[in-house]
Design an enzyme around this catalytic site. Structure first.
Site, PDB file in Angstrom:
ATOM      1  N   CYS A 141       0.861  -1.193   0.000  1.00  0.00           N
ATOM      2  CA  CYS A 141       0.000   0.000   0.000  1.00  0.00           C
ATOM      3  C   CYS A 141       0.890   1.234   0.000  1.00  0.00           C
ATOM      4  O   CYS A 141       1.699   1.425   0.888  1.00  0.00           O
ATOM      5  CB  CYS A 141      -0.894   0.002   1.238  1.00  0.00           C
ATOM      6  SG  CYS A 141      -1.860   1.507   1.444  1.00  0.00           S
ATOM      7  N   GLU A 188      -4.388  -8.853  -2.288  1.00  0.00           N
ATOM      8  CA  GLU A 188      -4.419  -8.942  -0.823  1.00  0.00           C
ATOM      9  C   GLU A 188      -3.666  -7.775  -0.224  1.00  0.00           C
ATOM     10  O   GLU A 188      -2.664  -7.312  -0.775  1.00  0.00           O
ATOM     11  CB  GLU A 188      -3.786 -10.270  -0.387  1.00  0.00           C
ATOM     12  CG  GLU A 188      -3.697 -10.482   1.110  1.00  0.00           C
ATOM     13  CD  GLU A 188      -2.420  -9.939   1.737  1.00  0.00           C
ATOM     14  OE1 GLU A 188      -2.381  -9.793   2.974  1.00  0.00           O
ATOM     15  OE2 GLU A 188      -1.455  -9.671   0.982  1.00  0.00           O
ATOM     16  N   ARG A 232      -5.542 -11.993  12.776  1.00  0.00           N
ATOM     17  CA  ARG A 232      -4.847 -11.364  11.649  1.00  0.00           C
ATOM     18  C   ARG A 232      -5.882 -11.002  10.597  1.00  0.00           C
ATOM     19  O   ARG A 232      -6.354 -11.865   9.849  1.00  0.00           O
ATOM     20  CB  ARG A 232      -3.809 -12.334  11.070  1.00  0.00           C
ATOM     21  CG  ARG A 232      -2.880 -11.722  10.020  1.00  0.00           C
ATOM     22  CD  ARG A 232      -1.925 -12.766   9.476  1.00  0.00           C
ATOM     23  NE  ARG A 232      -0.853 -12.161   8.704  1.00  0.00           N
ATOM     24  CZ  ARG A 232       0.280 -11.710   9.202  1.00  0.00           C
ATOM     25  NH1 ARG A 232       0.515 -11.807  10.502  1.00  0.00           N
ATOM     26  NH2 ARG A 232       1.197 -11.164   8.426  1.00  0.00           N
ATOM     27  N   ARG A 234      -7.048  -9.244   7.176  1.00  0.00           N
ATOM     28  CA  ARG A 234      -6.536  -8.797   5.889  1.00  0.00           C
ATOM     29  C   ARG A 234      -7.698  -8.619   4.918  1.00  0.00           C
ATOM     30  O   ARG A 234      -8.730  -9.282   5.029  1.00  0.00           O
ATOM     31  CB  ARG A 234      -5.541  -9.822   5.305  1.00  0.00           C
ATOM     32  CG  ARG A 234      -4.235  -9.924   6.090  1.00  0.00           C
ATOM     33  CD  ARG A 234      -3.429  -8.648   5.981  1.00  0.00           C
ATOM     34  NE  ARG A 234      -2.134  -8.722   6.619  1.00  0.00           N
ATOM     35  CZ  ARG A 234      -1.890  -8.377   7.871  1.00  0.00           C
ATOM     36  NH1 ARG A 234      -2.876  -7.954   8.655  1.00  0.00           N
ATOM     37  NH2 ARG A 234      -0.666  -8.441   8.371  1.00  0.00           N
TER      38      ARG A 234
END
Length: 426
Positions: A141, A188, A232, A234
């Site tokens: 990102c 992802e 976690r 995502r």
């Protein structure tokens, strides 16, 4: 006891939990046709049975015997978490790009590559890439700038994603999608992609994929907790070139909640020793992973200081019955986010082997994931990677729709050949 209709087709469908309507949609047939197949009044094509058997074998955790179902490329590959998942559903990787040399070392030690592992994606020759069906990428990102299209028009400068995403690595992914028009893609990223820059970054990404590139896109934030003992979250973004009715809301998340004990070294002699992670015949975790008195005291004082200020910063201490925090790429620094309790001793870090298990790279009955790099590099690599079982679930959910796209593309090719013959001989 559940009873099934007396046809192989019906057995497979009902075992998988698909309704007649869902199978009709996936296979591109009417519900009436599906009922005829189920009742044995007519037979489906062998290719459709093969598709359903492949989906069924993956659904039941059995290896597919149908060979390669499609070709895919692996961008920002890291240590191959996305590749491992897409190979599990019969995909064949035909192109890889990863700029980090240490990651490439781990990647090449674990996967059979009949192609070179390319470096910087920005230096890839788009015109000389192999043909592929699916693009997968765990792209980084980066900041996006949203410029006024009207101003760019007045200056005769490019607009659309060429303008809004120029200079970002997502731009290179978008270029590949535009140039090659793959049947599907999976992207992802971290959960915060949605809120980055007050939502503007995600807005540009979705606008690019949907409006500029013309794909049918859906996304979902998934927590890895039902798959591995780790919190976690995502984001997964899936796109199909044609509208095949793919929807993330149909993805069934398991009710399981694995615990850390399932990934920790047994330390009782029932597990083969694995130096340098374990030592001695009992396979006890090597002493180097136990925190020094100085580091443990520092972490305790640091936590107390922030607790007094009302902050939540501090170490995370866990046992076999717990679920860990998110493993991060900074784990190599002090391991503070996931420390394992030890009776009568300071807590310890996870070993790289335990990190491989925590991220789903290692599974019972399979060859251990090769870790050919230093602990520091291994911690960075696993912390930056994906939880493989989560991606496997997403990939499995995509597979029927990938088959649908492959079928459509095959039909279109046959039509084109037919039209060419008509033009030549007509």
């Amino acid at each position: 006891m559940k009873t099934f209709k007396n046809t192989e087709f019906a057995y497979i469908r009902e075992t998988m939990g698909y309704s007649v309507k869902e199978v009709a949609e996936i296979l591109g047939k009417s519900e009436r046709t599906i009922y005829r197949w189920e009742n044995g009044e007519s037979l489906p094509k062998k290719s459709l049975i093969r598709e359903l058997k492949t989906i069924y074998s993956i659904h039941t955790g059995q290896p597919s015997k149908s060979g390669h179902n499609f070709k895919f490329i692996d961008l920002f590959a890291g240590i191959g978490g996305l590749r491992k998942a897409f190979e599990s559903i019969g995909g064949k990787c035909v192109f890889t790009s990863e700029w980090d040399l240490a990651c490439r070392k781990t990647y090449q030690a674990n996967y059979e590559c009949d192609h070179p592992v390319n470096g910087d994606i920005r230096e890839v020759d788009l015109d000389n890439m192999p043909q592929y069906d699916v693009l997968v990428a765990g792209f980084p990102c980066q900041p996006f700038s949203i410029a006024g299209v009207s101003k760019k028009n007045s200056l005769g400068r490019p607009h659309g994603f060429y303008d809004a995403t120029q200079g970002t690595l997502f731009f290179d992914v978008a270029q590949m999608i535009e140039r090659h028009r793959p049947k599907a893609f999976l992207l992802e990223n971290v959960k915060n992609l949605v809120s980055h820059d007050k939502g503007n970054t995600f807005k540009v990404i979705m606008k690019t994929l949907k409006e500029e590139l013309g794909y049918h896109v859906d996304y979902r934030i998934i927590d890895a907790k039902p798959y591995v003992p780790q919190h976690r979250e995502r984001i997964f973004i899936v796109g199909f070139r044609d509208d095949v009715s793919f929807a993330f809301k149909d993805l069934k998340i398991p009710d399981t909640r694995p615990k850390l004990g399932s990934i920790l070294h047994f330390e009782n002699g029932t597990e083969l020793p694995e130096p340098p992670f374990t030592e001695g015949p009992e396979g006890r975790v090597a002493a180097k992973y136990t925190l020094s008195d100085r580091l443990w005291e520092y972490l305790k004082n640091y936590a107390e200081k922030h607790k007094a200020k009302g902050n939540g910063f501090g170490y995370g201490l866990f046992g076999p019955d717990d679920v860990a925090r998110t493993l991060s790429a900074r784990y190599y620094k002090d391991g503070s986010e996931i420390l394992i309790r030890q009776e009568g001793r300071n807590p310890r870090r996870l070993t790289p082997r335990e990190c491989a298990r925590l991220m789903g790279f290692d599974k019972l009955g399979q060859r251990s994931f090769v870790i050919p790099v230093s602990d520091t590099q291994a911690y960075k690599q696993f912390g930056n990677s994906v939880a493989v079982p989560v991606v496997e679930a997403v990939a499995s959910h995509m597979l029927p729709y990938i088959f649908k796209m492959m079928r459509t593309a095959k039909d279109m090719n046959q039509l084109e050949i037919l039209f060419e013959k008509v033009e030549v001989y007509g």
